[in-house]
Design a protein around this motif. Structure first.
Motif, PDB file in Angstrom:
ATOM      1  N   LYS A 180     132.470  61.334  81.109  1.00  0.00           N
ATOM      2  CA  LYS A 180     132.428  59.991  81.690  1.00  0.00           C
ATOM      3  C   LYS A 180     132.455  58.967  80.548  1.00  0.00           C
ATOM      4  O   LYS A 180     131.524  58.883  79.753  1.00  0.00           O
ATOM      5  N   VAL A 181     133.545  58.195  80.477  1.00  0.00           N
ATOM      6  CA  VAL A 181     133.772  57.287  79.359  1.00  0.00           C
ATOM      7  C   VAL A 181     133.786  55.839  79.841  1.00  0.00           C
ATOM      8  O   VAL A 181     134.395  55.516  80.866  1.00  0.00           O
ATOM      9  N   ALA A 182     133.117  54.964  79.092  1.00  0.00           N
ATOM     10  CA  ALA A 182     133.224  53.522  79.275  1.00  0.00           C
ATOM     11  C   ALA A 182     134.010  52.965  78.099  1.00  0.00           C
ATOM     12  O   ALA A 182     133.883  53.457  76.968  1.00  0.00           O
ATOM     13  N   VAL A 183     134.844  51.952  78.351  1.00  0.00           N
ATOM     14  CA  VAL A 183     135.660  51.374  77.288  1.00  0.00           C
ATOM     15  C   VAL A 183     135.340  49.894  77.127  1.00  0.00           C
ATOM     16  O   VAL A 183     135.124  49.184  78.107  1.00  0.00           O
ATOM     17  N   VAL A 184     135.302  49.454  75.876  1.00  0.00           N
ATOM     18  CA  VAL A 184     135.165  48.031  75.567  1.00  0.00           C
ATOM     19  C   VAL A 184     136.511  47.563  75.030  1.00  0.00           C
ATOM     20  O   VAL A 184     137.006  48.083  74.027  1.00  0.00           O
ATOM     21  N   GLY A 185     137.115  46.607  75.729  1.00  0.00           N
ATOM     22  CA  GLY A 185     138.435  46.141  75.357  1.00  0.00           C
ATOM     23  C   GLY A 185     139.481  46.745  76.281  1.00  0.00           C
ATOM     24  O   GLY A 185     139.613  47.970  76.351  1.00  0.00           O
ATOM     25  N   VAL A 186     140.175  45.899  77.032  1.00  0.00           N
ATOM     26  CA  VAL A 186     141.197  46.374  77.968  1.00  0.00           C
ATOM     27  C   VAL A 186     142.545  45.889  77.449  1.00  0.00           C
ATOM     28  O   VAL A 186     143.289  45.164  78.096  1.00  0.00           O
ATOM     29  N   GLY A 187     142.825  46.286  76.211  1.00  0.00           N
ATOM     30  CA  GLY A 187     144.063  45.911  75.555  1.00  0.00           C
ATOM     31  C   GLY A 187     145.056  47.053  75.511  1.00  0.00           C
ATOM     32  O   GLY A 187     145.011  47.983  76.331  1.00  0.00           O
ATOM     33  N   ASN A 188     145.945  46.993  74.540  1.00  0.00           N
ATOM     34  CA  ASN A 188     147.014  47.986  74.435  1.00  0.00           C
ATOM     35  C   ASN A 188     146.498  49.400  74.192  1.00  0.00           C
ATOM     36  O   ASN A 188     147.044  50.365  74.726  1.00  0.00           O
ATOM     37  N   ASN A 189     145.466  49.531  73.352  1.00  0.00           N
ATOM     38  CA  ASN A 189     144.957  50.880  73.066  1.00  0.00           C
ATOM     39  C   ASN A 189     144.374  51.529  74.321  1.00  0.00           C
ATOM     40  O   ASN A 189     144.554  52.724  74.558  1.00  0.00           O
ATOM     41  N   THR A 190     143.679  50.734  75.133  1.00  0.00           N
ATOM     42  CA  THR A 190     143.146  51.260  76.388  1.00  0.00           C
ATOM     43  C   THR A 190     144.278  51.568  77.359  1.00  0.00           C
ATOM     44  O   THR A 190     144.242  52.574  78.083  1.00  0.00           O
ATOM     45  N   SER A 191     145.308  50.736  77.383  1.00  0.00           N
ATOM     46  CA  SER A 191     146.472  51.007  78.229  1.00  0.00           C
ATOM     47  C   SER A 191     147.119  52.334  77.860  1.00  0.00           C
ATOM     48  O   SER A 191     147.434  53.155  78.730  1.00  0.00           O
ATOM     49  N   ALA A 192     147.309  52.558  76.568  1.00  0.00           N
ATOM     50  CA  ALA A 192     147.926  53.810  76.119  1.00  0.00           C
ATOM     51  C   ALA A 192     147.066  55.016  76.489  1.00  0.00           C
ATOM     52  O   ALA A 192     147.580  56.062  76.898  1.00  0.00           O
ATOM     53  N   LEU A 193     145.737  54.860  76.373  1.00  0.00           N
ATOM     54  CA  LEU A 193     144.839  55.965  76.698  1.00  0.00           C
ATOM     55  C   LEU A 193     144.838  56.248  78.194  1.00  0.00           C
ATOM     56  O   LEU A 193     145.003  57.398  78.623  1.00  0.00           O
ATOM     57  N   VAL A 194     144.669  55.220  79.014  1.00  0.00           N
ATOM     58  CA  VAL A 194     144.576  55.406  80.473  1.00  0.00           C
ATOM     59  C   VAL A 194     145.889  55.957  81.029  1.00  0.00           C
ATOM     60  O   VAL A 194     145.898  56.906  81.826  1.00  0.00           O
ATOM     61  N   VAL A 207     156.367  53.075  64.589  1.00  0.00           N
ATOM     62  CA  VAL A 207     155.645  53.804  65.637  1.00  0.00           C
ATOM     63  C   VAL A 207     155.125  52.814  66.674  1.00  0.00           C
ATOM     64  O   VAL A 207     155.066  51.612  66.423  1.00  0.00           O
ATOM     65  N   HIS A 208     154.731  53.341  67.841  1.00  0.00           N
ATOM     66  CA  HIS A 208     153.975  52.543  68.804  1.00  0.00           C
ATOM     67  C   HIS A 208     152.504  52.644  68.396  1.00  0.00           C
ATOM     68  O   HIS A 208     151.883  53.708  68.532  1.00  0.00           O
ATOM     69  N   ASP A 209     151.958  51.557  67.899  1.00  0.00           N
ATOM     70  CA  ASP A 209     150.599  51.565  67.360  1.00  0.00           C
ATOM     71  C   ASP A 209     149.550  52.032  68.377  1.00  0.00           C
ATOM     72  O   ASP A 209     148.674  52.837  68.038  1.00  0.00           O
ATOM     73  N   PRO A 210     149.598  51.573  69.651  1.00  0.00           N
ATOM     74  CA  PRO A 210     148.583  52.029  70.609  1.00  0.00           C
ATOM     75  C   PRO A 210     148.638  53.526  70.892  1.00  0.00           C
ATOM     76  O   PRO A 210     147.602  54.149  71.153  1.00  0.00           O
ATOM     77  N   SER A 211     149.821  54.118  70.844  1.00  0.00           N
ATOM     78  CA  SER A 211     149.915  55.574  71.030  1.00  0.00           C
ATOM     79  C   SER A 211     149.210  56.306  69.898  1.00  0.00           C
ATOM     80  O   SER A 211     148.541  57.327  70.119  1.00  0.00           O
ATOM     81  N   GLY A 212     149.366  55.788  68.679  1.00  0.00           N
ATOM     82  CA  GLY A 212     148.674  56.397  67.545  1.00  0.00           C
ATOM     83  C   GLY A 212     147.168  56.343  67.694  1.00  0.00           C
ATOM     84  O   GLY A 212     146.459  57.269  67.290  1.00  0.00           O
ATOM     85  N   ALA A 213     146.672  55.260  68.291  1.00  0.00           N
ATOM     86  CA  ALA A 213     145.233  55.143  68.536  1.00  0.00           C
ATOM     87  C   ALA A 213     144.782  56.120  69.621  1.00  0.00           C
ATOM     88  O   ALA A 213     143.775  56.822  69.465  1.00  0.00           O
ATOM     89  N   ALA A 214     145.528  56.186  70.722  1.00  0.00           N
ATOM     90  CA  ALA A 214     145.151  57.077  71.826  1.00  0.00           C
ATOM     91  C   ALA A 214     145.174  58.538  71.395  1.00  0.00           C
ATOM     92  O   ALA A 214     144.322  59.335  71.823  1.00  0.00           O
ATOM     93  N   GLY A 215     146.128  58.897  70.527  1.00  0.00           N
ATOM     94  CA  GLY A 215     146.220  60.278  70.059  1.00  0.00           C
ATOM     95  C   GLY A 215     145.031  60.719  69.235  1.00  0.00           C
ATOM     96  O   GLY A 215     144.784  61.921  69.077  1.00  0.00           O
TER      97      GLY A 215
END
Length: 314
Positions: A6-20, A270-278
């Motif tokens: 169960k994860v909570a996220v702070v920040g609903v930006g590109n990195n969260t978009s890539a993860l979700v 690269v797509h920076d948010p994908s690198g973060a989600a990975g």
């Protein structure tokens, strides 16, 4: 059967978009493309549920998470997957440290808090860490702001038996990872480094923020590089037309046998948010496993995924 994290996220930006979006894509496709570790302590890539989200954008607050991740200024592309409503309304984030108790109460039911807000706001990052500590939740700091490097906070998490991972992501295949690999290769092959630099250009809001608040990010990048005394990290450049893509230029000047010159120039896109989600997908599972096994404080297993773990410069 493994219980989802169960994860909570702070920040609903590109990195969260890539993860979700990525979580939905991998669940539906069963693909392992781009996955570094399919299983971490029994937890698969799909064994993660986002149960809470915090943001300060008035346009995003109150919206379902799967709607909010596509609102401007986010510009990470839509992936080819079905994205059902999450049933997770975006909650108003911290405005100042006086709201720690409110956020801590909103973390009920979460195991891990992923801090993915913009860098350059150390007081905010540390306030969210305090909220996680109060709520009994593991904390991951993906920004360059010092949280895991803060001795007081790290001691508090250790004493509470709660994991604290950070600081600053080493993107899955980003500039720092590539640059450091090339610097190590020179040393391994016996060449002498003369000078080196990196230039990073991007079009996300995080890049725009880092152009305005560059100090902690520059030091964090240097923390991730071998031979940093001979390396220059140029100021970040914000170019909106790049959208979620990052373009990096690397140069290395060295000397080989008989002091003959060697010069190398590399361009990375690269797509920076994908690198973060990975990377976040592994950090979340490492934190959850440590929490479930009663291992508080920093987990050394996370070191290769971070630019500035505890002990590095602030």
């Amino acid at each position: 059967m493994i219980k989802p994290v169960k994860v909570a996220v702070v920040g609903v930006g590109n990195n969260t978009s890539a993860l979700v979006q990525g979580l939905a894509l991998y669940r539906q496709s069963g693909s392992l493309v781009g996955i570094r570790r399919p299983i971490v302590d029994g937890l698969g890539v799909g064994d993660i549920d986002v149960v809470a989200a915090f943001a300060t954008s008035e346009e995003k607050i109150g919206r379902d998470l799967t709607e909010a991740i596509f609102l401007a200024p986010n510009n990470f592309p839509r992936l080819n997957c079905d994205l059902p409503e999450a049933g997770v309304p975006v909650t108003k984030g911290l405005v100042d440290a006086s709201e720690v108790q409110r956020v801590a109460a909103a973390l009920a039911g979460a195991e891990v808090l992923l801090y993915s807000a913009p860098s350059g706001r150390p007081a905010t990052a540390q306030a969210y860490a305090e909220a996680a500590l109060t709520a009994g939740v593991a904390f991951i700091n993906t920004t360059a702001d010092p949280v895991a490097r803060d001795a007081r906070l790290l001691s508090g998490f250790e004493a509470a038996g709660l994991p604290l991972l950070g600081d600053d992501l080493a993107s899955q295949f980003g500039t720092s990872v590539l640059h450091n690999a090339l610097l190590r290769l020179l040393k391994e092959r016996g060449l002498t480094l003369v000078s080196s630099y990196q230039v990073n250009l991007g079009g996300t809001e995080d890049f725009r923020n880092l152009v305005e608040n560059p100090d902690t990010k520059k030091q964090s990048k240097l923390n991730a590089l071998s031979g940093a005394d001979s390396v220059e990290v140029a100021p970040l450049g914000y170019l909106p037309h790049l959208a979620s893509q990052k373009v990096a230029h690397l140069n290395l000047e060295a000397q080989g046998w008989a002091e003959t010159s060697v010069s190398l120039d590399v361009k990375l896109k690269v797509h920076d948010p994908s690198g973060a989600a990975g990377v976040n997908i592994d950090l979340i599972r490492i934190a959850a496993s440590a929490l479930r096994n009663g291992r508080g404080g920093y987990s050394a297993e996370a070191t290769s995924l971070l630019k500035s773990p505890p002990g590095t410069a602030i």
